[in-house]
Design a protein around this motif. Sequence first.
Motif, PDB file in Angstrom:
ATOM      1  N   SER A  80       0.801  -1.221   0.000  1.00 10.88           N
ATOM      2  CA  SER A  80       0.000   0.000   0.000  1.00 10.88           C
ATOM      3  C   SER A  80       0.833   1.269   0.000  1.00 10.88           C
ATOM      4  N   VAL A  81       2.140   1.135  -0.175  1.00 14.83           N
ATOM      5  CA  VAL A  81       3.037   2.296  -0.206  1.00 14.83           C
ATOM      6  C   VAL A  81       4.025   2.116  -1.351  1.00 14.83           C
ATOM      7  N   PRO A  82       4.251   3.158  -2.188  1.00 14.10           N
ATOM      8  CA  PRO A  82       5.258   3.060  -3.250  1.00 14.10           C
ATOM      9  C   PRO A  82       6.667   3.187  -2.675  1.00 14.10           C
ATOM     10  N   TRP A  83       7.153   2.127  -2.055  1.00 14.93           N
ATOM     11  CA  TRP A  83       8.431   2.139  -1.351  1.00 14.93           C
ATOM     12  C   TRP A  83       9.146   0.820  -1.602  1.00 14.93           C
ATOM     13  N   PRO A  84      10.453   0.789  -1.843  1.00 17.02           N
ATOM     14  CA  PRO A  84      11.347   1.953  -1.856  1.00 17.02           C
ATOM     15  C   PRO A  84      11.174   2.799  -3.111  1.00 17.02           C
ATOM     16  N   PRO A  85      11.553   4.090  -3.042  1.00 17.92           N
ATOM     17  CA  PRO A  85      11.390   4.972  -4.194  1.00 17.92           C
ATOM     18  C   PRO A  85      12.412   4.660  -5.284  1.00 17.92           C
ATOM     19  N   ILE A 122       3.181   4.331  12.897  1.00 18.08           N
ATOM     20  CA  ILE A 122       3.424   5.364  13.895  1.00 18.08           C
ATOM     21  C   ILE A 122       3.776   6.695  13.237  1.00 18.08           C
ATOM     22  N   GLY A 123       4.295   6.626  12.001  1.00 17.10           N
ATOM     23  CA  GLY A 123       4.716   7.836  11.314  1.00 17.10           C
ATOM     24  C   GLY A 123       3.607   8.832  11.047  1.00 17.10           C
ATOM     25  N   VAL A 124       2.333   8.393  11.101  1.00 15.77           N
ATOM     26  CA  VAL A 124       1.249   9.343  10.865  1.00 15.77           C
ATOM     27  C   VAL A 124       1.178  10.397  11.963  1.00 15.77           C
ATOM     28  N   TYR A 125       1.788  10.115  13.123  1.00 15.82           N
ATOM     29  CA  TYR A 125       1.750  11.060  14.239  1.00 15.82           C
ATOM     30  C   TYR A 125       2.820  12.144  14.145  1.00 15.82           C
ATOM     31  N   ALA A 126       3.742  12.032  13.196  1.00 18.49           N
ATOM     32  CA  ALA A 126       4.805  13.028  13.083  1.00 18.49           C
ATOM     33  C   ALA A 126       4.198  14.418  12.900  1.00 18.49           C
ATOM     34  N   GLY A 127       4.611  15.345  13.748  1.00 21.54           N
ATOM     35  CA  GLY A 127       4.098  16.698  13.686  1.00 21.54           C
ATOM     36  C   GLY A 127       2.814  16.924  14.448  1.00 21.54           C
ATOM     37  N   ALA A 128       2.236  15.858  15.043  1.00 19.14           N
ATOM     38  CA  ALA A 128       1.008  16.013  15.822  1.00 19.14           C
ATOM     39  C   ALA A 128       1.319  16.652  17.171  1.00 19.14           C
ATOM     40  N   THR A 146       3.181  15.711   5.518  1.00 18.33           N
ATOM     41  CA  THR A 146       4.081  14.667   5.981  1.00 18.33           C
ATOM     42  C   THR A 146       5.394  14.789   5.222  1.00 18.33           C
ATOM     43  N   GLY A 147       6.468  14.410   5.874  1.00 15.92           N
ATOM     44  CA  GLY A 147       7.781  14.547   5.254  1.00 15.92           C
ATOM     45  C   GLY A 147       8.302  13.286   4.607  1.00 15.92           C
ATOM     46  N   HIS A 148       7.483  12.220   4.568  1.00 19.19           N
ATOM     47  CA  HIS A 148       7.981  10.948   4.051  1.00 19.19           C
ATOM     48  C   HIS A 148       6.842  10.216   3.361  1.00 19.19           C
ATOM     49  N   VAL A 149       7.177   9.450   2.316  1.00 23.93           N
ATOM     50  CA  VAL A 149       6.160   8.788   1.517  1.00 23.93           C
ATOM     51  C   VAL A 149       5.385   7.741   2.314  1.00 23.93           C
ATOM     52  N   ILE A 150       6.015   7.068   3.274  1.00 21.10           N
ATOM     53  CA  ILE A 150       5.314   6.013   3.997  1.00 21.10           C
ATOM     54  C   ILE A 150       4.143   6.567   4.803  1.00 21.10           C
ATOM     55  N   VAL A 190      16.579   2.907   8.734  1.00 22.31           N
ATOM     56  CA  VAL A 190      16.900   4.329   8.550  1.00 22.31           C
ATOM     57  C   VAL A 190      16.197   5.189   9.591  1.00 22.31           C
ATOM     58  N   PHE A 191      15.264   4.606  10.347  1.00 24.05           N
ATOM     59  CA  PHE A 191      14.443   5.369  11.271  1.00 24.05           C
ATOM     60  C   PHE A 191      14.907   5.276  12.730  1.00 24.05           C
ATOM     61  N   PHE A 192      15.456   4.135  13.139  1.00 22.88           N
ATOM     62  CA  PHE A 192      15.864   3.959  14.541  1.00 22.88           C
ATOM     63  C   PHE A 192      17.037   2.994  14.592  1.00 22.88           C
ATOM     64  N   ALA A 193      17.808   3.061  15.693  1.00 22.44           N
ATOM     65  CA  ALA A 193      19.111   2.399  15.748  1.00 22.44           C
ATOM     66  C   ALA A 193      19.084   0.983  16.315  1.00 22.44           C
ATOM     67  N   ALA A 194      17.981   0.549  16.884  1.00 14.48           N
ATOM     68  CA  ALA A 194      17.962  -0.718  17.617  1.00 14.48           C
ATOM     69  C   ALA A 194      18.486  -1.908  16.817  1.00 14.48           C
ATOM     70  N   PRO A 195      18.049  -2.134  15.566  1.00 12.95           N
ATOM     71  CA  PRO A 195      18.575  -3.310  14.852  1.00 12.95           C
ATOM     72  C   PRO A 195      20.082  -3.264  14.660  1.00 12.95           C
ATOM     73  N   GLN A 196      20.607  -2.090  14.284  1.00 13.48           N
ATOM     74  CA  GLN A 196      22.052  -1.973  14.089  1.00 13.48           C
ATOM     75  C   GLN A 196      22.803  -2.268  15.377  1.00 13.48           C
ATOM     76  N   LEU A 197      22.301  -1.782  16.497  1.00 14.75           N
ATOM     77  CA  LEU A 197      22.986  -1.987  17.778  1.00 14.75           C
ATOM     78  C   LEU A 197      23.025  -3.470  18.139  1.00 14.75           C
ATOM     79  N   VAL A 198      21.906  -4.172  17.953  1.00 17.01           N
ATOM     80  CA  VAL A 198      21.857  -5.587  18.325  1.00 17.01           C
ATOM     81  C   VAL A 198      22.714  -6.428  17.377  1.00 17.01           C
ATOM     82  N   HIS A 199      22.627  -6.175  16.084  1.00 12.06           N
ATOM     83  CA  HIS A 199      23.431  -6.944  15.136  1.00 12.06           C
ATOM     84  C   HIS A 199      24.921  -6.719  15.384  1.00 12.06           C
ATOM     85  N   ALA A 200      25.308  -5.488  15.692  1.00 14.53           N
ATOM     86  CA  ALA A 200      26.719  -5.219  15.979  1.00 14.53           C
ATOM     87  C   ALA A 200      27.173  -5.973  17.214  1.00 14.53           C
TER      88      ALA A 200
END
Length: 324
Positions: A80-85, A122-128, A146-150, A190-200
Amino acid sequence: MILITGGLGFIGTHTARALLDLGESCVLLQRRAVTEMPAALAAEHGTRLFVEQADLADRDRVRGIGARHRVTGIVHLAGSVPWPPGGADPVDAAGAALDSLLTVVRAAAEWKVARVVVASTIGVYAGAAGDAGTRLGEDLPLPMTTGHVIPAFKKIGELLTDHLTAATGVELVNARISAVWGPLGRPASVFFAAPQLVHAAARGVAPDLSALYTPAYADQGTDLIYARDCGRALALLQLAPALGHRTYNVASGRVTTNADILAALSAHAPAAPIGLPPGRAPHAPADICLDITRLRQDTGYAPAYDTARAVADYLGWLGAGNAR
């Protein structure tokens, strides 16, 4: 029989497991050609698990699924989203994204499906509006920008489901899913660091955080929901005998900071060379925390994984040889 679009994906696989564990049968719909059924799910639930290949743009092929399976509910997680661009014509990509939702609604009406749970974000709340630390509820007015396509297309989808519920009589429920992390997820977000931290930490190396839109500092965070909890919440939304609302936050109901992740990692991988600068990045957006009262009351959901348990489970999964 619950149809899950994107059923072999990250969230789809966890949702399927939760539904199967609750005694349902599932059809996992995937756009790409399917060569084999997920081994772990097939081993435990093979007689109640089916995999179908179809592009949601192919309405006849989707209708054929209804001829082969008596579908009683749908969890729509795909397309339902044209992603990735990039690559496709943007107008064609937008049309295809919206048409995937319309195909699902057409099928639901034709099959007389009781309920369709549609993934939002959750991104729909950005700027609320909302003060720091405030849990944001589903009735909060959302900005039209909104600042992002998703989040842009998820807002469009929510408006469409509101209209189509009234027009078709199909119960369409929006699930505003917070930041999901855990087994089968992408190693980097690209949105939050948790996966990178755990994989590292699992590899004993320093994390590569260069892809993040906002630099990672220790005191930044968001409402993280562990993948297993997310799948169970979506399953409960699909199976609840009655729902009192059209939109639900699917989240943990708390902010998890990068410092919280690091503290949990230090207990399980103390030798990993991971550290983040203290404080917050300049111009970092406010941390978002979602109110899950509505979800708790109508489905009985409660998160089973706090940060410590989630990190231990995720590290155990990666340590068992799983790549993601």
